[in-house]
Write an enzyme that holds these catalytic residues in place. Structure first.
Site, mmCIF file in Angstrom:
data_model
loop_
_atom_site.group_PDB
_atom_site.id
_atom_site.type_symbol
_atom_site.label_atom_id
_atom_site.label_comp_id
_atom_site.label_asym_id
_atom_site.label_seq_id
_atom_site.Cartn_x
_atom_site.Cartn_y
_atom_site.Cartn_z
ATOM 1 N N HIS A 1 0.838 -1.207 0.000
ATOM 2 C CA HIS A 1 0.000 0.000 0.000
ATOM 3 C C HIS A 1 0.871 1.254 0.000
ATOM 4 O O HIS A 1 0.599 2.205 -0.751
ATOM 5 C CB HIS A 1 -0.912 -0.009 1.229
ATOM 6 N N GLU A 2 1.894 1.278 0.843
ATOM 7 C CA GLU A 2 2.780 2.450 0.896
ATOM 8 C C GLU A 2 3.531 2.621 -0.424
ATOM 9 O O GLU A 2 3.784 3.741 -0.870
ATOM 10 C CB GLU A 2 3.757 2.322 2.060
ATOM 11 N N HIS B 1 1.546 4.531 -2.870
ATOM 12 C CA HIS B 1 1.692 5.992 -2.797
ATOM 13 C C HIS B 1 2.918 6.454 -3.584
ATOM 14 O O HIS B 1 2.889 7.503 -4.232
ATOM 15 C CB HIS B 1 1.811 6.436 -1.338
ATOM 16 N N HIS C 1 3.003 8.976 -6.760
ATOM 17 C CA HIS C 1 3.932 10.101 -6.843
ATOM 18 C C HIS C 1 4.654 10.092 -8.191
ATOM 19 O O HIS C 1 4.775 11.127 -8.858
ATOM 20 C CB HIS C 1 4.940 10.014 -5.695
#
Length: 234
Positions: free
Chosen positions: A95-96, A99, A103
């Site tokens: 999940h991270e 991100h 980006h």
């Protein structure tokens, strides 16, 4: 009284959701992945598969302290996620990375949220002060002097906006993570369901926060409605 009810209800629901989330992590930590990969290994593989070479995966202290830092381009994973070899741990790690992928791709909502961060950091000190002092002046003036209160509510609106912009960002990152894990056979069918459930409960923490902020905003706006009704009756 209404304000404290909103705060209390939001806090209680938040505690319940966090408790369920922690229990899910505790339950799933007992079962190793069929691939036996750790959160760190999954994060590094997802970054590599998406050709992201400038992001480092780090271990940080604490529990559920996982986040992606776009400023120094790091995936920061709590120790249980970094070393964990279960569905919940690798789901959070992926999940991270979702991100980080947002980006890289220039995800528009993430850009908007990142622009709001410095503004919120600057205004957070004045928001509560403006609302409290604004309410005092508002009532003492019989509802005629509302400039400071409007300023405070305007600043708080940014908090609400930030909370609701965060929701699709978090769901999108989870969808990217789950799709990648399934396509790369990081998790099997049963593990996929556990990973999805873990991320859904994690997302619920953001939903509760957003709804709580919205309820507070509506409460603050109700002062103007009530004041207008009183003036009409006079």
């Amino acid at each position: 009284m209404t304000y404290y009810f909103i705060i209390g209800t939001t806090f209680l629901v938040s505690v319940i959701v966090n408790t369920i989330l922690k229990n899910k992590f505790r339950e799933y930590s007992k079962f190793y992945l069929h691939s036996y990969m750790s959160g760190k290994e999954v994060a590094e593989k997802m970054l590599t598969d998406n050709r992201i070479t400038d992001v480092n995966v780090l271990s940080v202290e604490g529990d559920m302290t996982d986040y992606y830092n776009p400023l120094n381009k790091t995936i920061n994973l709590s120790e249980k996620v970094y070393n964990g070899r279960n569905a919940a741990a690798v789901a959070v790690a992926a999940h991270e990375c979702g991100h980080a992928l947002q980006h890289k791709l220039g995800y528009n909502l993430l850009k908007i949220r990142n622009h709001l961060v410095p503004l919120l950091n600057y205004s957070s000190t004045f928001t509560n002060l403006a609302i409290i002092s604004g309410l005092t002046i508002f009532y003492n003036s019989g509802g005629k002097d509302s400039l400071i209160l409007k300023l405070g509510i305007g600043l708080f609106f940014l908090v609400v906006l930030f909370s609701f912009i965060t929701l699709p960002i978090e769901f999108d990152a989870s969808n990217r993570a789950l799709t990648w894990m399934r396509n790369k056979n990081i998790v099997n069918y049963q593990e996929y369901n556990k990973a999805k459930e873990s991320l859904n409960w994690a997302a619920m923490t953001y939903v509760v926060s957003a709804l709580g902020s919205l309820a507070q905003l509506i409460y603050f706006l109700s002062f103007f409605t009530n004041a207008s009704k009183k003036n009409e009756q006079l």
